[in-house]
Design an enzyme around this catalytic site. Structure first.
Site, mmCIF file in Angstrom:
data_model
loop_
_atom_site.group_PDB
_atom_site.id
_atom_site.type_symbol
_atom_site.label_atom_id
_atom_site.label_comp_id
_atom_site.label_asym_id
_atom_site.label_seq_id
_atom_site.Cartn_x
_atom_site.Cartn_y
_atom_site.Cartn_z
ATOM 1 N N CYS A 116 0.918 -1.124 -0.034
ATOM 2 C CA CYS A 116 -0.217 0.038 0.121
ATOM 3 C C CYS A 116 1.048 1.322 0.088
ATOM 4 O O CYS A 116 1.941 1.426 0.646
ATOM 5 C CB CYS A 116 -0.797 0.092 1.232
ATOM 6 S SG CYS A 116 -2.144 1.398 1.391
ATOM 7 N N HIS A 158 -9.361 -3.777 -1.664
ATOM 8 C CA HIS A 158 -8.208 -3.146 -1.048
ATOM 9 C C HIS A 158 -8.518 -1.854 -1.102
ATOM 10 O O HIS A 158 -8.482 -0.849 -0.044
ATOM 11 C CB HIS A 158 -6.750 -3.365 -1.600
ATOM 12 C CG HIS A 158 -5.645 -2.577 -0.845
ATOM 13 N ND1 HIS A 158 -4.518 -3.053 -0.553
ATOM 14 C CD2 HIS A 158 -5.467 -1.323 -1.137
ATOM 15 C CE1 HIS A 158 -3.853 -2.488 0.067
ATOM 16 N NE2 HIS A 158 -4.322 -1.024 -0.512
ATOM 17 N N GLU A 159 -8.879 -1.244 -2.313
ATOM 18 C CA GLU A 159 -9.038 0.320 -2.420
ATOM 19 C C GLU A 159 -10.581 0.520 -1.894
ATOM 20 O O GLU A 159 -10.415 1.746 -1.151
ATOM 21 C CB GLU A 159 -9.304 0.544 -4.128
ATOM 22 C CG GLU A 159 -7.818 0.081 -4.639
ATOM 23 C CD GLU A 159 -6.837 0.738 -4.323
ATOM 24 O OE1 GLU A 159 -6.777 2.127 -3.542
ATOM 25 O OE2 GLU A 159 -5.447 0.595 -4.261
ATOM 26 N N HIS A 162 -10.101 1.376 1.816
ATOM 27 C CA HIS A 162 -9.661 2.601 2.266
ATOM 28 C C HIS A 162 -10.684 3.691 2.247
ATOM 29 O O HIS A 162 -10.742 4.517 3.267
ATOM 30 C CB HIS A 162 -8.622 3.275 1.155
ATOM 31 C CG HIS A 162 -7.233 2.623 0.983
ATOM 32 N ND1 HIS A 162 -6.334 3.001 2.199
ATOM 33 C CD2 HIS A 162 -6.537 2.172 0.202
ATOM 34 C CE1 HIS A 162 -5.247 2.621 1.917
ATOM 35 N NE2 HIS A 162 -5.229 1.741 0.662
HETATM 36 NI NI NI Z 1 -3.639 1.206 -0.098
#
Ligand code: NI
Length: 199
Positions: A116, A158-159, A162
């Site tokens: 990341c 993953h995105e 966030h």
């Molecule tokens: Ni990330």
């Protein structure tokens, strides 16, 4: 076009839930997206979420190059699956997600390496769902949806994490795999050239 400063783990903007975009067609959203793409490319990232550039809005950009997808999926030990993914083992063109929503299509998870841009220099093995459907607005304000599997599905999870204030280490079930990318040797080979790529 501007390179944006990337927030690092510990910054409050990475811990909060990002707000919905009210108007996906607004000029400032387009400008944000252009700058995010530039920033992601400059940092050799696979994806970038707006909170990572200190903007607490539900906006994500990502792409998956074909070689990376094939490599990751090969190592990913996923079943071949029943879902008609829009990109089976293939790349995904540069994609903008505004106000994305995820729907998991299977209980199955697989473990794979992630890095990341907000956690520079580290990589870890993270369990993720292997198949999902996502929908989002594009910059024209059109809602679209795709089915994603394998590495594509991993990147999207993953995105989108966030946007909810979650970083990949919080998803890890075995922290012993958390590794400085400079220590990753020939033994296990989690695609070194972008081992620290966001995600
Ligand atoms: Ni990330």
């Amino acid at each position: 076009m501007t390179l944006l400063k990337i927030a690092r783990m510990g910054h409050p903007v990475l811990k909060q839930r990002a707000a919905e975009v009210q108007d996906p067609t607004a000029p400032e959203i387009r400008r944000l997206v252009v700058d995010m793409i530039e920033t992601m490319r400059d940092a050799n990232g696979t994806g970038l979420a707006a909170p990572q550039v200190h903007i607490p809005l539900r906006v994500v950009v990502f792409f998956v190059n074909e070689g990376r997808a094939a490599r990751e999926n090969a190592g990913d030990d996923q079943d071949s699956g029943d879902f008609d993914a829009d990109s089976r083992d293939g790349g995904v063109p540069l994609t903008v997600l505004i106000n994305p929503e995820l729907e998991f299509l299977s209980e199955d998870q697989s473990v794979g390496w992630e890095g990341c841009l907000s956690v520079p220099g580290l990589a870890g093995q993270v369990p993720r769902y292997t198949a999902l459907r996502y929908s989002a607005y594009d910059l024209e304000g059109q809602r679209f949806e795709r089915v994603a599997k394998g590495f594509h599905a991993r990147v999207v999870q993953h995105e989108c994490d966030h946007l909810d204030g979650v970083l990949y280490p919080q998803r890890m079930t075995d922290l012993s795999s958390l590794t400085f990318t400079t220590e990753i040797g020939a033994a296990s080979e989690p695609s070194q050239e972008d081992g620290d790529s966001d995600g």
